[in-house]
Design a protein around this motif. Structure first.
Motif, PDB file in Angstrom:
ATOM      1  N   LEU A  21     -69.838   6.366  52.763  1.00 34.46           N
ATOM      2  CA  LEU A  21     -70.329   6.045  54.101  1.00 34.46           C
ATOM      3  C   LEU A  21     -71.828   5.749  54.113  1.00 34.46           C
ATOM      4  O   LEU A  21     -72.383   5.412  55.156  1.00 34.46           O
ATOM      5  N   GLY A  22     -72.487   5.901  52.959  1.00 34.16           N
ATOM      6  CA  GLY A  22     -73.937   5.701  52.944  1.00 34.16           C
ATOM      7  C   GLY A  22     -74.669   6.787  53.696  1.00 34.16           C
ATOM      8  O   GLY A  22     -75.754   6.572  54.217  1.00 34.16           O
ATOM      9  N   LEU A  23     -74.082   7.959  53.799  1.00 35.81           N
ATOM     10  CA  LEU A  23     -74.689   9.034  54.583  1.00 35.81           C
ATOM     11  C   LEU A  23     -75.026  10.250  53.723  1.00 35.81           C
ATOM     12  O   LEU A  23     -74.985  11.380  54.195  1.00 35.81           O
TER      13      LEU A  23
ATOM     14  N   ARG B  30     -69.940  -3.535  56.415  1.00 34.10           N
ATOM     15  CA  ARG B  30     -70.694  -2.766  57.406  1.00 34.10           C
ATOM     16  C   ARG B  30     -69.945  -1.529  57.836  1.00 34.10           C
ATOM     17  O   ARG B  30     -68.757  -1.561  58.128  1.00 34.10           O
ATOM     18  N   LEU B  31     -70.720  -0.466  57.875  1.00 34.75           N
ATOM     19  CA  LEU B  31     -70.216   0.810  58.330  1.00 34.75           C
ATOM     20  C   LEU B  31     -69.835   0.667  59.797  1.00 34.75           C
ATOM     21  O   LEU B  31     -70.560   0.061  60.561  1.00 34.75           O
ATOM     22  N   GLY B  32     -68.703   1.208  60.197  1.00 31.69           N
ATOM     23  CA  GLY B  32     -68.308   1.111  61.592  1.00 31.69           C
ATOM     24  C   GLY B  32     -67.401  -0.092  61.828  1.00 31.69           C
ATOM     25  O   GLY B  32     -66.523  -0.057  62.657  1.00 31.69           O
TER      26      GLY B  32
ATOM     27  N   ALA C 127     -65.255   6.313  60.063  1.00 29.19           N
ATOM     28  CA  ALA C 127     -65.414   7.689  59.601  1.00 29.19           C
ATOM     29  C   ALA C 127     -64.912   8.672  60.647  1.00 29.19           C
ATOM     30  O   ALA C 127     -65.046   8.448  61.843  1.00 29.19           O
TER      31      ALA C 127
ATOM     32  N   GLN D 149     -69.185   5.367  74.537  1.00 32.62           N
ATOM     33  CA  GLN D 149     -69.287   5.586  73.097  1.00 32.62           C
ATOM     34  C   GLN D 149     -68.359   4.654  72.317  1.00 32.62           C
ATOM     35  O   GLN D 149     -68.703   4.183  71.235  1.00 32.62           O
TER      36      GLN D 149
ATOM     37  N   GLU E 206     -69.815   0.930  72.883  1.00 30.63           N
ATOM     38  CA  GLU E 206     -71.013   0.570  72.121  1.00 30.63           C
ATOM     39  C   GLU E 206     -70.679   0.325  70.650  1.00 30.63           C
ATOM     40  O   GLU E 206     -71.304  -0.507  70.002  1.00 30.63           O
ATOM     41  N   THR E 207     -69.672   1.046  70.159  1.00 27.50           N
ATOM     42  CA  THR E 207     -69.245   0.788  68.785  1.00 27.50           C
ATOM     43  C   THR E 207     -68.669  -0.623  68.671  1.00 27.50           C
ATOM     44  O   THR E 207     -68.996  -1.382  67.751  1.00 27.50           O
TER      45      THR E 207
ATOM     46  N   ALA F 183     -71.341  -3.291  69.017  1.00 21.45           N
ATOM     47  CA  ALA F 183     -72.297  -3.350  67.913  1.00 21.45           C
ATOM     48  C   ALA F 183     -71.808  -4.312  66.833  1.00 21.45           C
ATOM     49  O   ALA F 183     -72.593  -4.823  66.050  1.00 21.45           O
ATOM     50  N   HIS F 184     -70.484  -4.527  66.790  1.00 21.08           N
ATOM     51  CA  HIS F 184     -69.940  -5.309  65.685  1.00 21.08           C
ATOM     52  C   HIS F 184     -69.223  -6.569  66.119  1.00 21.08           C
ATOM     53  O   HIS F 184     -69.064  -7.496  65.334  1.00 21.08           O
TER      54      HIS F 184
ATOM     55  N   VAL G  28     -62.704  10.410  68.489  1.00 18.59           N
ATOM     56  CA  VAL G  28     -63.451  10.124  67.261  1.00 18.59           C
ATOM     57  C   VAL G  28     -62.684   9.117  66.413  1.00 18.59           C
ATOM     58  O   VAL G  28     -63.252   8.146  65.892  1.00 18.59           O
TER      59      VAL G  28
ATOM     60  N   CYS H 134     -62.933   5.676  67.927  1.00 17.51           N
ATOM     61  CA  CYS H 134     -64.218   5.042  67.581  1.00 17.51           C
ATOM     62  C   CYS H 134     -64.171   4.491  66.160  1.00 17.51           C
ATOM     63  O   CYS H 134     -64.653   3.388  65.886  1.00 17.51           O
ATOM     64  N   ALA H 135     -63.589   5.272  65.273  1.00 16.91           N
ATOM     65  CA  ALA H 135     -63.536   4.865  63.867  1.00 16.91           C
ATOM     66  C   ALA H 135     -62.670   3.615  63.699  1.00 16.91           C
ATOM     67  O   ALA H 135     -62.940   2.764  62.860  1.00 16.91           O
TER      68      ALA H 135
END
Lengths: 577, 299, 323
Positions: free
Chosen positions: A58-60, A88-90, A95, A113, A116-117, A120-121, A165, A168-169
């Motif tokens: 996840l690059g986290l 791209r993450l998301g 996750a 929430q 916006e996800t 964003a993409h 959650v 969103c993922a």
């Protein structure tokens, strides 16, 4: 396996440079692949590096961790998760984290929430995004999705939040989902629903899922393939049925052997925990001599009860200044049971069912609202009870869930263990108490120099041993064990449970074991009471209960627990094979 | 704990310097009767003829007075050292009283909860709804009206300590109460409750040592704040009398001469005050970050 | 919500009552209320009559009741020092203090929030370290020292700005404002900077620590995992969470600013309530002290209550729990 794998991790090495110089290698040479529609479980105990791999994808990674070498590829295209690029993450990778309570921002609505996800993409306007958000909530099985859109996170239950959650993922239809302990914070029944949801997503949408978990039952239930990790290394990897049934590596065998079984009761957990066994044996015999317990017969059904609880009622927040107003919450609602001398009695149920409240009342940490508790014939709690102060408490001791908070970090172990001995005047001098402490330390299988050290020098399992030693020091007749192993790794859990069994056999102690884990209960208990919403729904001899549960709720619980035995694809009742 | 002692070994240079600076000022102040060139409280040791002499390094400086003299001809350096001693004693006294009272009340409130908690915390709420300086001014002002002796050199420090501590204890009580509630719910406290140890023993032997970390931080930062409050009160004229000046009193005296170009009477004591408070604050700030696990290890 | 509102207002009333009680006790027992009202040579007989006329021979609780009644009518008595009604004195001085406090609040928010964000986002950058160091000096410097240094520099040495008073003011009804004249604005510069400095460091440090806390939270991690841009995460999501406590503190700070204005007003001879109060303290002018306490108490309680209610409106967790 013809298509390119969704995720391919090749010889990954993750390092943490230490501020003192040198580096800590968290993961070394990890390799795995995930095909479309495959759920790949990454399992191991704490410190195994499984979450680190998830975070790396996840690059986290927590600072200052970094990928030192190796490659990660999505759909055959290698990428660097820490840099924005094609992947791209998301959008391409979603996750899901462990705690749905903290994953969502408390100040924003569910709708904002998810929207916006999406935005964003994807090039969506607000209305289209909203419609999409609604579809997503439906797809994750959210009840009344229209109404939930305008809700804030705190208005949803834990299971509902985890659905948000996941929504969103899934928002931008990722190829891969990284789910880090997605059901660990949830109750069994909610866990089953979320696992079903994940399985469905993999099957229907062909998403690859990297499932990070410590729970072998979850692995058996929904994963297709599994990688077992130990201290940063891959120990064994392969199809779930093969790895779980016929593990090859020693560590994998030990780990799987330590998982408590729900299908059959074993005498002990099969493992090598032979530290100081010789000494421990002598020490336990000595403990038993001092306690002066009579010969232990098998707990007989007609024995006089050691503890008897009658119509126990406990309300929370009924006090004048409690701030909850007049609305009291009834945590325990008319519970009665008896514990016979020498038996292990289990209380099992989901969170909030009142089992821990009962433990607290029995141990004298809380006064009941109604009902009586008798110990050895004497009323110890209830209206007619004498106040339980000072030495009157000696006969009932307790061990706790969290080994990291159950020992005072500012006192030496010797001091902690001597405190009850001196307080109850079981030793005349400090030297005598110190001798007792040494004996206790040996009886729980720890080295003699233990007493000189501070708690932070010990691991979770060792601390739990110390906690047991402290309880034993009072020479109690009943020990209340409140989830004694639920924050421990499974192999440590097996050691602690074996220790409790040994101590029980050696000293004739009576145990009240509180747990949410049915398998642990089956392995440990002679009799069991199943609780729900403050009441006992079924009380039975353990073997009878597990063989032929009578109450619907018990049957439902037993059906929902993910177990090692229920391996996906083999006689899978819930997914139709 | 292990990581805490490790970070103790990695004290940044700036914190070392600040700590040394604060310690040096405190030591010089404590030893002022021995090291100060003059005794500013001894009326016979100074002469009005020497009033308002500039520091030695300026053109009209007098070699006897390194930092010049004040409006009564006192050696400014000596007055500053004695003044710093007064400031530190009052600040330290206020912190000590506030800490002891606050920690005890916080322990009681957090451990017993219920009405004990409600009473203590409501009183604290009411006190905290007034800023330190206003409450201290009121206490000091009212004390002066009720007892004329309150402005004397003997009584003024006691009044000041009380005036500052009356506000500051609440902060300790709140912090300790919150920490005590957290600790009380932790298993090691539940364990000793099951054993049946008396409440006093549980609070003092088990909980208190575990809540002292934040208290240390507050005490350090509060020492700085208390010294500032004392200086402010003295500056406003309700603190130490000019015959026995604290740093604030000296600055008050100097402020009257700022416009006539006599800058040193105000500025040197102000500089000493700021250096002292800054040194303590830097140490306090670092301690606070040390005890905040979220900030730890973030450089 | 109603429950919360009632509880909050009840608490406010309780605090006000406590303040009124302290104020009354001061008024009644500190100094002699009669001594301030009669001629120096009044006879014992005359004093006793006045005492009776004022109701000072009644039980204390009755007197307190009357005191409350008078207070609610806006009658705070007569100043010992200049023999004028205290209410009029305060009304005269109020605009000066409020304008000063308003300027200082705006200044501290306008600079404090961006600087705090800077320090939280780039904690190891040169700018952040510099700001941190300066802020430590800021909280270590007492207001009056800042004021003196500013006066020495900008008024005495450079002669750029006035060092005392409000300059020319314009009367708008009962309100006298310094915002409308050049000399009024110039006079405001040094005092408002002096007053703002301490609050600025406070707000900056608060924003920094709150933002650092929020940035390490799970929902920010999850927001990153959802692929949101860093700019959006930092400035929309995290800042909103981090600013919640800033609302409270800013509100409370307005109260402290009014109190701290005592010091600033003393240094700059600013004709506000603080100067009135400190003069009252040195002259033992009890009615003015008592009235100031009551008045400032009322302001604090009002501000605190409004801030709490505002908080409840902004934070959905409180908003919904309460309804």
């Amino acid at each position: 396996m013809s298509a390119a794998p969704i995720l391919a991790i090749d010889a990954l090495r993750i390092e943490y440079p230490l501020s003192e110089g040198g580096t800590l290698v968290a993961v070394e040479g990890a390799t795995l692949t995930i095909a479309p529609g495959e759920i790949h479980a990454l399992v191991g105990e704490s410190g195994a590096g499984k979450t680190t791999i998830g975070n790396a994808v996840l690059g986290l990674l927590e600072k200052p961790g970094r990928i030192a070498s190796g490659a990660i590829a999505l759909d055959g295209k290698p990428f660097d998760p820490t840099k924005p690029g094609d992947i791209r993450l998301g959008r391409d990778i979603g996750a899901v984290f462990q705690d749905p309570m903290t994953s969502l921002n408390p100040l924003f609505t569910i709708e904002s929430q998810i929207v916006e996800t999406l935005r964003a993409h994807l090039p969506l306007d607000r209305r289209a995004a909203r419609a999409r958000a609604l579809d997503l909530l439906r797809a994750v099985g959210m009840p009344e999705p229209e109404r939930r859109l305008s809700a804030y996170p705190h208005q949803l239950s834990g299971g509902q939040r985890q659905r948000v959650v996941i929504a969103c993922a899934l928002a931008c239809e990722p190829r891969l989902l990284v789910a880090d302990e997605p059901t660990t914070a949830l109750d069994v029944s909610i866990q089953a629903q979320i696992l079903d949801l994940l399985r469905g997503l993999a099957d229907e949408r062909g998403i690859g899922i990297l499932l990070v978990t410590h729970n072998m039952g979850v692995v058996a239930q929904i994963a297709d393939t599994v990688t077992i990790m130990h201290r940063g290394h891959v120990v064994e990897s392969g199809p779930v049925a093969q790895v779980l049934r016929r593990p090859q590596a020693d560590y994998a065998r030990a780990l799987i052997g330590a998982v408590p079984r729900i299908d059959v009761r074993l005498d002990r957990f099969p493992m090598l925990d032979g530290v100081n066994q010789g000494n421990a044996e002598t020490a336990r015999t000595e403990l038993r001599r001092r306690a002066g317990t009579q010969e232990i017969a098998a707990p007989a059904a007609d024995a006089v009860p050691l503890l008897s609880v009658e119509s126990l009622v406990v309300d929370y927040g009924a006090g004048l200044l409690s701030g909850r107003g007049s609305r009291a919450f009834r945590a325990v609602d008319g519970v009665s049971f008896e514990i016979r001398p020498g038996e292990v009695f289990g209380l099992v149920g989901e969170s909030g069912c009142g089992k821990t409240t009962i433990a607290n009342v029995v141990a004298g940490l809380r006064k009941p609202t109604g009902g009586t508790i008798r110990f050895d014939g004497k009323v110890i709690a209830g209206e007619a009870a004498a106040p339980r102060v000072g030495r009157a408490r000696r006969a009932i001791q307790m061990i706790f869930q969290d080994p990291y908070s159950s020992l005072n970090a500012r006192m030496r172990v010797g001091h902690i263990l001597a405190e009850p001995i001196l307080f109850y005047e079981l030793a005349r001098t400090r030297a005598e108490a110190a001798a007792d402490v040494d004996l206790l330390v040996q009886a729980v299988g720890l080295p003699p120099e233990t007493a000189q050290r501070f708690p932070h020098a010990f691991s979770g399992g060792q601390r739990q041993r110390l906690s047991i030693a402290r309880a034993l020091g009072a020479r109690p007749r009943l020990i209340v064990c409140d989830e004694p192993t639920s924050s421990l790794d499974v192999s440590v859990q097996a050691q602690i449970l074996n220790l409790l069994k040994d101590l029980r056999d050696a000293t004739g102690l009576t145990l009240l074991l509180i747990s949410h884990d049915l398998a642990v209960i089956r392995q440990m208990c002679d009799r069991v009471a199943v609780m729900r919403s403050g009441q006992i729904v079924e009380m039975e001899e353990s073997e009878t209960l597990f063989a032929a549960p009578k109450a619907d709720y018990t049957r439902q619980l037993l059906a929902l627990v993910p177990t090692l035995e229920r391996i996906r694809g083999e006689a899978d009742i819930r997914h139709g094979g | 704990m292990a990581s805490l002692s490790r970070s103790l070994r990695r004290v940044p240079l700036s914190v070392w310097l600040a700590g040394l600076l604060a310690l040096a000022i405190i030591a010089a102040a404590a030893l002022s009767p021995l090291i100060a060139p003059f005794n500013p409280t001894d009326l016979t040791s100074f002469n009005l003829m020497d009033a308002e002499l500039p520091p030695r390094f300026s053109a009209e400086g007098d070699p006897r007075f390194l930092l010049g003299t004040d409006n009564q001809g006192r050696d400014l350096l000596s007055a500053m050292l004695y003044g710093a001693r007064v400031s530190i004693l009052i600040g330290g006294g206020a912190v000590a009283i506030a800490a002891v009272v606050g920690v005890m009340l916080g322990l009681l409130a957090g451990y017993f909860g219920g009405w004990v908690d409600a009473v203590i915390m409501r009183i604290g709420d009411i006190i905290l709804s007034f800023p330190t300086i206003l409450l201290a001014l009121l206490v000091a002002g009212v004390a002066r009206m009720l007892f004329p002796a309150a402005s004397s050199a003997e009584w003024a420090p006691i009044i000041l300590v009380g005036a500052i501590a009356i506000h500051e204890w609440v902060q300790y009580a709140r912090t300790v109460r919150a920490a005590t509630m957290v600790e009380s719910a932790r298993d090691y406290v539940r364990a000793v409750k099951v054993i049946g140890l008396p409440s006093r023993q549980i609070m003092l032997r088990h909980i208190l040592p575990n809540v002292m970390g934040p208290v240390l931080v507050i005490a350090t930062i509060n020492l700085a704040a208390a010294v500032l409050t004392e200086a402010t009160l003295s500056f406003l004229g309700v603190g130490m009398p000019p015959t026995y000046p604290s740093l604030g009193t000296l600055i008050r005296i100097g402020n009257e001469f700022v416009f006539s170009g006599v800058w040193w009477i105000a500025l040197f004591p102000a500089l000493l005050l700021v250096l002292l408070v800054l040194g303590v604050n830097i140490v306090g700030d670092w301690l606070r970050d040390l005890f905040n696990p979220k900030l730890r290890g973030r450089g | 919500m109603l429950r919360f509102l009632i509880a909050r207002l009840g608490q406010a009333a309780l605090v006000m009552l406590a303040v009124a009680a302290v104020s009354f006790l001061m008024f009644r027992f500190v100094g002699d209320p009669v001594a301030g009202m009669v001629r120096e040579d009044a006879s014992v007989q005359e004093k006793a009559e006045l005492r009776q006329a004022l109701g000072l021979d009644q039980p204390v609780l009755v007197q307190f009741g009357r005191f409350l009644g008078r207070t609610i009518r806006g009658d705070f008595g007569v100043s010992y020092r200049n023999q004028r009604p205290v209410a009029a004195l305060i009304a005269e001085r109020l605009p000066a203090t409020l304008e000063l406090v308003l300027m200082a609040t705006l200044l501290s928010l306008a600079l404090g929030i961006p600087l705090g964000v800077l320090c939280a986002l780039k904690p190891d950058g040169v700018a952040a370290r510099l700001v941190q160091a300066v802020s430590l000096i800021g909280i270590s410097t007492p207001t009056f020292v800042t004021g003196i240094v500013l006066i020495l520099t900008f008024a005495v040495t450079l002669g750029l700005l006035p060092s005392f008073g409000r300059g020319q003011t314009v009367q708008l009804g009962p309100w006298s404002t310094g915002f409308l004249t050049v000399s009024g604005l110039k006079a405001l510069v040094l005092p408002s900077i002096t007053l703002a400095l301490y609050q600025l460091t406070l707000i900056m440090r608060l924003v920094r620590s709150e933002l650092i806390d929020v940035l390490s939270s799970d929902y920010i991690r999850f927001a990153r995992a959802r692929g949101l841009s860093l700019r959006r995460i930092h400035f929309t999501l995290a800042l909103r969470n981090a600013l919640m406590p800033v609302i409270t503190v800013t509100g409370l700070q307005i109260g402290s600013l009014i109190a701290f204005a005592i010091v600033t007003e003393t240094v700059f001879q600013w004709p506000g309530m603080g100067l009135l109060f400190i003069q009252a303290v040195s002259f033992s002018d009890v009615p003015v002290m008592a009235a100031y306490l009551l008045f400032v108490g009322l302001l604090f309680v009002l501000i605190n209550t409004v801030v709490d209610l505002l908080y409840a409106v902004v934070d959905p967790r409180l908003r919904v729990k309460a309804s």
